[in-house]
Scaffold this motif. Sequence first.
Motif, PDB file in Angstrom:
ATOM      1  N   LYS A 109       0.831  -1.211   0.000  1.00  0.00           N
ATOM      2  CA  LYS A 109       0.000   0.000   0.000  1.00  0.00           C
ATOM      3  C   LYS A 109       0.862   1.256   0.000  1.00  0.00           C
ATOM      4  CE  LYS A 109      -4.300  -1.655   2.089  1.00  0.00           C
ATOM      5  NZ  LYS A 109      -5.240  -1.514   3.238  1.00  0.00           N
ATOM      6  N   GLU A 110       1.951   1.214   0.745  1.00  0.00           N
ATOM      7  CA  GLU A 110       2.854   2.367   0.816  1.00  0.00           C
ATOM      8  C   GLU A 110       3.405   2.718  -0.562  1.00  0.00           C
ATOM      9  OE1 GLU A 110       7.232   3.452   2.744  1.00  0.00           O
ATOM     10  OE2 GLU A 110       6.055   1.802   3.574  1.00  0.00           O
ATOM     11  N   ASN A 112       1.804   2.122  -3.322  1.00  0.00           N
ATOM     12  CA  ASN A 112       0.661   2.301  -4.232  1.00  0.00           C
ATOM     13  C   ASN A 112       0.642   1.251  -5.340  1.00  0.00           C
ATOM     14  OD1 ASN A 112      -0.422   4.683  -2.954  1.00  0.00           O
ATOM     15  ND2 ASN A 112       1.282   5.830  -3.855  1.00  0.00           N
ATOM     16  N   GLY A 243       1.816  -0.040  -9.718  1.00  0.00           N
ATOM     17  CA  GLY A 243       0.483   0.549  -9.574  1.00  0.00           C
ATOM     18  C   GLY A 243       0.061   1.435 -10.720  1.00  0.00           C
ATOM     19  N   ASN A 244      -0.024   0.869 -11.906  1.00  0.00           N
ATOM     20  CA  ASN A 244      -0.524   1.605 -13.070  1.00  0.00           C
ATOM     21  C   ASN A 244      -1.538   0.728 -13.807  1.00  0.00           C
ATOM     22  OD1 ASN A 244       1.076  -0.327 -14.360  1.00  0.00           O
ATOM     23  ND2 ASN A 244       2.756   1.101 -14.767  1.00  0.00           N
ATOM     24  N   ARG A 248      -2.578  -3.159 -12.895  1.00  0.00           N
ATOM     25  CA  ARG A 248      -3.943  -3.524 -12.509  1.00  0.00           C
ATOM     26  C   ARG A 248      -4.528  -4.582 -13.443  1.00  0.00           C
ATOM     27  NH1 ARG A 248      -3.626   1.870 -10.745  1.00  0.00           N
ATOM     28  NH2 ARG A 248      -3.998   2.729 -12.821  1.00  0.00           N
TER      29      ARG A 248
END
Length: 293
Positions: A109-110, A112, A243-244, A248
């Motif tokens: 999460k940190e 992203n 995280g792009n 995803r």
Amino acid sequence: MRNVMRHTWSTPSSCFLFLFIMFLLVSTAVRPVQAKETLVWSVIDFPPFQILDGTYAASGSFDGELQTLIDNMPDFDHKITRMSFARRKQEFLRGTNICTPGIFLAPAKELNLAISKPALTHLDNRIIFLKNKAALFGRENPIVLEALFKRKDLVGGIMAGRSYAPNIDPVIQRYKDSPNLVIRTLTGDQLFQMMQNGDLDYLIMFSHEAAFQNIRMGLNDMPLNRSIAGTPPYLYTYVACTGNDWGRSVIKKVNTVLDRERAKKSYQQFSERWYPQEDRKKVRRYYPHMLKE
């Protein structure tokens, strides 16, 4: 008749027609092979989760999970790249299109990252020490980490760049400059060897991680361990990608595989690998909770 046919076939228009027909036949029969997209997997030598070298190579929990993903995602050309924890973090921060088969939720999460459903179940981190150091730790169980880090008579070993647990990482961050904490970019076996040599008094590790190192080094006395106050009895690891949009889209395919495979006994055994029998029972007790998420 032969002369007429020879003459007719030799006209320019007839030759052109013949060549055009042959071109169509060849182009139809020989279709170009569509190149597969390359999917780079960042793997870390993190026994017994991921075991890259030696007698027990490829027998870790992440190894089994990753092979399952590769087998069930044939549309990709899978490339496995060895990295340290620190380099993996740097690559994610740069936005490099990579995935990792195993990461804890907080660091994912940190950064992203695009994060999968829970992929594997593990037991908690412990304070690991040798039997000849037991008196230094008294009877405190569980151990309060902040109080341990404040002690000047004990030196602890921490793997740089590694995330331990949501309640452990912030305490390490607060005491990272303490002279009694050795934080280095080393592998688990290197830190374990430093403890064996007397350079470190304790490590933060999973119990089966310490047991594996003990077995690999051929040592007789199994190290002792104590629980860490505030640490949950079990936790999950996840598959994560950059995280792009690309990441995803890959995670959607990963989740499809996990939905199909996680409930299988053969897949569940990846979470149980290298635990002693008693700890395997605990993993089996907690594993069904993961299937509900």
